[in-house]
Design a protein around this motif. Structure first.
Motif, PDB file in Angstrom:
ATOM      1  N   ALA A  93       1.013  -1.161  -0.095  1.00 40.02           N
ATOM      2  CA  ALA A  93       0.068   0.054  -0.042  1.00 40.02           C
ATOM      3  C   ALA A  93       0.810   1.357   0.084  1.00 40.02           C
ATOM      4  N   ARG A  94       2.094   1.167   0.807  1.00 41.72           N
ATOM      5  CA  ARG A  94       2.882   2.307   0.938  1.00 41.72           C
ATOM      6  C   ARG A  94       3.395   2.363  -0.532  1.00 41.72           C
ATOM      7  N   MET A  95       4.089   1.490  -1.133  1.00 42.92           N
ATOM      8  CA  MET A  95       4.563   1.820  -2.587  1.00 42.92           C
ATOM      9  C   MET A  95       3.711   2.284  -3.455  1.00 42.92           C
ATOM     10  N   VAL A 182      17.957  20.156   4.878  1.00 47.54           N
ATOM     11  CA  VAL A 182      16.777  19.234   5.032  1.00 47.54           C
ATOM     12  C   VAL A 182      16.522  18.183   4.369  1.00 47.54           C
ATOM     13  N   ARG A 183      15.974  17.146   4.526  1.00 49.52           N
ATOM     14  CA  ARG A 183      15.536  15.866   4.035  1.00 49.52           C
ATOM     15  C   ARG A 183      14.446  16.149   2.844  1.00 49.52           C
ATOM     16  N   ALA A 184      13.568  16.774   3.647  1.00 46.70           N
ATOM     17  CA  ALA A 184      12.036  16.846   2.916  1.00 46.70           C
ATOM     18  C   ALA A 184      11.473  18.058   3.369  1.00 46.70           C
ATOM     19  N   ALA A 192       7.258   9.835   0.571  1.00 44.33           N
ATOM     20  CA  ALA A 192       7.552   8.751  -0.330  1.00 44.33           C
ATOM     21  C   ALA A 192       8.834   8.168  -0.437  1.00 44.33           C
ATOM     22  N   LYS A 193       8.943   6.882  -0.671  1.00 50.92           N
ATOM     23  CA  LYS A 193       9.897   6.153  -0.628  1.00 50.92           C
ATOM     24  C   LYS A 193      10.887   6.245  -2.161  1.00 50.92           C
ATOM     25  N   THR A 194      11.212   7.754  -2.457  1.00 52.46           N
ATOM     26  CA  THR A 194      11.683   7.786  -3.657  1.00 52.46           C
ATOM     27  C   THR A 194      13.127   8.256  -3.707  1.00 52.46           C
ATOM     28  N   ASN A 197      14.623  11.620  -1.984  1.00 54.17           N
ATOM     29  CA  ASN A 197      15.059  11.930  -0.585  1.00 54.17           C
ATOM     30  C   ASN A 197      16.306  11.411   0.014  1.00 54.17           C
ATOM     31  N   TYR A 198      16.729  10.456  -0.423  1.00 53.52           N
ATOM     32  CA  TYR A 198      17.963   9.730  -0.074  1.00 53.52           C
ATOM     33  C   TYR A 198      19.146  10.548  -0.833  1.00 53.52           C
ATOM     34  N   ALA A 199      19.064  10.907  -1.750  1.00 54.94           N
ATOM     35  CA  ALA A 199      20.153  11.837  -2.431  1.00 54.94           C
ATOM     36  C   ALA A 199      20.214  13.033  -1.756  1.00 54.94           C
ATOM     37  N   GLU A 228      11.749  15.752  12.836  1.00 59.54           N
ATOM     38  CA  GLU A 228      11.130  14.853  11.605  1.00 59.54           C
ATOM     39  C   GLU A 228      11.363  13.378  11.825  1.00 59.54           C
ATOM     40  N   GLU A 229      12.799  13.141  11.521  1.00 57.86           N
ATOM     41  CA  GLU A 229      13.005  11.690  11.489  1.00 57.86           C
ATOM     42  C   GLU A 229      14.425  11.888  11.954  1.00 57.86           C
ATOM     43  N   ALA A 230      15.011  10.563  12.406  1.00 53.91           N
ATOM     44  CA  ALA A 230      16.241  10.069  12.732  1.00 53.91           C
ATOM     45  C   ALA A 230      17.168   9.368  11.499  1.00 53.91           C
ATOM     46  N   GLY A 231      17.634   9.865  10.899  1.00 54.27           N
ATOM     47  CA  GLY A 231      18.584   9.271   9.383  1.00 54.27           C
ATOM     48  C   GLY A 231      17.412   8.803   8.582  1.00 54.27           C
ATOM     49  N   THR A 232      17.307   7.420   8.354  1.00 54.26           N
ATOM     50  CA  THR A 232      16.396   6.919   7.462  1.00 54.26           C
ATOM     51  C   THR A 232      15.523   6.046   8.290  1.00 54.26           C
ATOM     52  N   MET A 233      15.044   6.493   9.791  1.00 54.77           N
ATOM     53  CA  MET A 233      14.387   5.852  10.576  1.00 54.77           C
ATOM     54  C   MET A 233      13.344   6.823  11.033  1.00 54.77           C
ATOM     55  N   GLY A 255       6.368   4.900   8.510  1.00 56.26           N
ATOM     56  CA  GLY A 255       7.236   3.622   8.677  1.00 56.26           C
ATOM     57  C   GLY A 255       6.301   2.608   9.301  1.00 56.26           C
ATOM     58  N   VAL A 256       6.564   1.326   8.820  1.00 57.80           N
ATOM     59  CA  VAL A 256       5.796   0.140   9.293  1.00 57.80           C
ATOM     60  C   VAL A 256       6.370  -0.297  10.498  1.00 57.80           C
ATOM     61  N   THR A 257       7.522   0.019  11.091  1.00 58.17           N
ATOM     62  CA  THR A 257       8.112  -0.281  12.204  1.00 58.17           C
ATOM     63  C   THR A 257       7.537   0.677  13.358  1.00 58.17           C
ATOM     64  N   ARG A 258       7.383   2.078  12.878  1.00 60.49           N
ATOM     65  CA  ARG A 258       6.917   2.930  13.542  1.00 60.49           C
ATOM     66  C   ARG A 258       5.341   2.449  14.137  1.00 60.49           C
ATOM     67  N   GLY A 298      12.853   1.413  12.472  1.00 59.58           N
ATOM     68  CA  GLY A 298      12.883   1.084  11.005  1.00 59.58           C
ATOM     69  C   GLY A 298      13.027  -0.386  10.723  1.00 59.58           C
ATOM     70  N   THR A 299      12.640  -0.756   9.554  1.00 62.31           N
ATOM     71  CA  THR A 299      12.879  -2.235   9.327  1.00 62.31           C
ATOM     72  C   THR A 299      14.196  -2.731   9.439  1.00 62.31           C
ATOM     73  N   ALA A 300      15.201  -2.182   8.963  1.00 60.69           N
ATOM     74  CA  ALA A 300      16.631  -2.629   8.812  1.00 60.69           C
ATOM     75  C   ALA A 300      16.997  -3.008  10.398  1.00 60.69           C
TER      76      ALA A 300
HETATM   77  C1  LIG Z   1      11.938   3.488   5.054  1.00 58.12           C
HETATM   78  C2  LIG Z   1      12.178   4.430   6.055  1.00 58.12           C
HETATM   79  C3  LIG Z   1      11.601   4.547   7.148  1.00 58.12           C
HETATM   80  C4  LIG Z   1      11.412   3.162   7.952  1.00 58.12           C
HETATM   81  O1  LIG Z   1      10.357   2.666   7.471  1.00 58.12           O
HETATM   82  P1  LIG Z   1       9.997   1.203   7.915  1.00 58.12           P
HETATM   83  O2  LIG Z   1       8.669   0.721   7.164  1.00 58.12           O
HETATM   84  O3  LIG Z   1       9.708   0.792   9.417  1.00 58.12           O
HETATM   85  O4  LIG Z   1      11.280   0.411   7.392  1.00 58.12           O
HETATM   86  C5  LIG Z   1      11.723   5.737   8.271  1.00 58.12           C
HETATM   87  N1  LIG Z   1      12.148   6.871   7.329  1.00 58.12           N
HETATM   88  C6  LIG Z   1      12.592   6.909   6.496  1.00 58.12           C
HETATM   89  C7  LIG Z   1      13.316   8.130   5.671  1.00 58.12           C
HETATM   90  C8  LIG Z   1      12.481   5.492   5.463  1.00 58.12           C
HETATM   91  O5  LIG Z   1      13.128   5.578   4.195  1.00 58.12           O
END
Ligand SMILES: *Cc1c(COP(=O)(O)O)cnc(C)c1O
Length: 354
Positions: A93-95, A182-184, A192-194, A197-199, A228-233, A255-258, A298-300
Motif C-alpha cells: 500500500a505504501r509503495m 533538510v531531507r524533505a 514517499a520512498k523515492t 529523498n536519499y540523494a 521529523e526523523e532520525a536518519g532513515t528511521m 514507517g511500518v516499524t513506527r 525502521g525495518t533494517a
Molecule cells: C523506510 C524508512 C523508514 C522506516 O520505515 P519502515 O517501514 O519501518 O522500514 C523511516 N524513514 C525513512 C526516511 C525511510 O526511508
C-alpha cells in the motif's frame, strides 16, 4: 495478467560462494529475481528469472530525473521452516502511495504479493539461520522511457530482489540535530520512498559522520524547530513513561516499524502521543533527566538505540541502553512476533508454507 507467473529456473546456484558468517546488509543476492514490465498502459506477464544485470538505454528517464521508488521489508523462517513475511500488504500500500506522488502506475496487490511469495519460495535455501539475520526484500520500480525530455514515462519496470542479511545496527548511535540541511519539505516527497529523498540526505549525513556522529536528527524545513526523523528511521522517545513520536505529515515517512511499535505500546498499556515534537522539548528532557529512552525505528534495525544527541554544539548523553525498559521490551516483542515466537494478535505475519 496477474495470477500466473512465468518461472525460468536458474540452472546453477551461487550459494556455495556465500560466506554466511559475514553477510553484511543488502550485499548478497540470491539466484533469482522477479520482474514485470508496464507497457501500453498495462502490466505484462510477471516473471521469475535467473538473477541478472540490467542493460539500459543511456537516456532511460529514471537515471536522469529520478522517477524511481522502492520498498524494504523482511522475511524469516519459523521453527517449522515456513516463511514468515512481516506486513507485506502494508508495504504494498505504501509503495502505491509513493507511486502516485511521482506519477508512476500503481502495482496490483496480487503482482506484489504473489511475486514476493514465489521468489522467496524458489530461493528458500538462501535464508540465513543465525540469530538476528533475515531475508531482506527489496521491491522497486523505475521509469523506462528512453527520452531526454522531462515528463512522466509511459513505460516502467517493477522488480523484487532478495538479500540474505546479517544484523543491521549492532551499536547504539550518536546523533546530531541538523538545522541547516533538510531531507524533505512540506509539499515535497518526504512521505514517499523515492530516490530523491536519499540523494538529499547523503551530504548532510556524510558531514555528520565526519564530525563523529552516526546519524542526523532531521528537523522541519521551515523553522528547524520540530523533529521529523532520525536518519532513515522514524524517531521515537519516552518521557515520564509516555511514548512520544512526531505525527505523520507529507515530509515524514510512514514507517511500518513506527506503526507496529505504536500499536504494541498501546497493547502494553503505554500511553502514546503522536504530535509535533520540538527539539527544545527533547533537550529540556535531556537536561532535567526525564528522557528515559530515544531510538530510531525502521525495518533494517527494528530499534536503533540513541546514546548521544548533539544540539547546537552541546552533546547530551542518554541513559545506558540496558536501563531502557520500553525500547528493549518492544524490540524483543516485535522481533519475536516476526519470528513466530510470540502471538500475532494483529495478523501482521504473512505465512508462506513450503
Ligand atoms: C523506510 C524508512 C523508514 C522506516 O520505515 P519502515 O517501514 O519501518 O522500514 C523511516 N524513514 C525513512 C526516511 C525511510 O526511508
Amino acid at each position: 495478467m496477474g495470477s500466473s507467473i512465468i518461472i525460468e529456473k536458474s540452472d546453477k546456484t551461487s550459494i556455495s560462494a556465500v560466506d554466511y558468517k559475514n553477510l553484511g546488509f543488502g550485499k548478497v543476492f540470491t539466484d533469482h529475481l522477479f520482474e514485470v514490465d508496464y507497457v501500453n498502459g498495462q502490466w505484462q506477464t510477471p516473471k521469475i528469472v535467473p538473477f541478472h544485470n540490467l542493460s539500459l538505454h543511456p537516456a532511460t528517464s529514471f537515471i536522469h530525473y529520478g522517477q524511481t521508488i522502492f520498498e524494504g521489508l523482511k522475511a524469516f523462517k519459523d521453527i517449522n521452516g515456513d516463511i514468515l513475511v512481516f506486513r507485506p500488504k502494508t508495504n504494498w500500500a505504501r509503495m502505491n502511495k509513493s507511486a502516485e506522488r511521482v506519477c508512476m502506475p500503481t502495482i496490483p496487490e496480487e503482482i506484489f504479493i504473489q511475486g514476493l511469495e514465489a521468489l522467496l519460495k524458489i530461493d528458500e535455501a538462501w535464508f540465513p539461520k543465525e540469530a538476528g539475520t533475515s531475508m531482506y526484500i527489496r521491491p522497486f520500480m523505475f521509469s523506462m522511457d528512453a527520452e531526454i525530455r522531462v515528463r512522466p514515462s509511459d513505460t516502467y519496470k517493477f522488480m523484487i530482489i532478495i538479500s540474505p542479511s546479517g544484523a543491521y545496527y549492532s551499536e547504539p548511535v550518536k546523533v546530531t540535530v541538523e538545522k541547516h540541511y533538510v531531507r524533505a519539505s512540506n509539499g515535497g516527497l518526504g512521505f514517499a520512498k523515492t530516490a530523491a529523498n536519499y540523494a538529499a540526505s547523503l551530504l548532510p549525513a556524510k558531514k555528520a559522520v565526519e564530525n563523529g556522529y552516526h546519524q542526523l536528527i532531521w528537523t522541519d524545513s521551515k523553522e528547524h524547530k520540530y523533529i521529523e526523523e532520525a536518519g532513515t528511521m522514524n524517531f521515537m522517545f519516552v518521557i515520564n513513561g509516555k511514548l512520544i513520536t512526531p505525527q505523520l505529515s507529507d515530509s515524514i515517512l510512514d514507517g511500518v516499524t513506527r506503526d507496529s511499535i505504536i500499536q504494541l505500546a498501546k497493547d502494553m498499556g503505554v500511553s502514546v502521543e503522536e504530535r509535533k515534537v520540538s527539539v527544545e522539548e527533547v533537550v529540556d528532557a535531556l537536561k532535567n533527566g526525564t528522557l528515559q529512552d530515544a531510538f530510531g525505528a525502521g525495518t533494517a534495525a527494528t530499534v536503533s538505540h540513541i546514546i548521544q544527541i548533539a544540539n547546537e554544539g552541546v552533546d547530551y548523553h542518554l541513559p545506558p541502553v540496558a536501563q531502557r525498559d520500553f525500547s528493549n521490551k518492544v524490540a524483543d516483542l516485535l522481533n519475536n512476533i516476526k519470528l513466530g515466537l510470540a502471538p500475532d494478535p494483529h495478523n501482521w505475519i504473512h505465512k508462506i508454507k513450503l
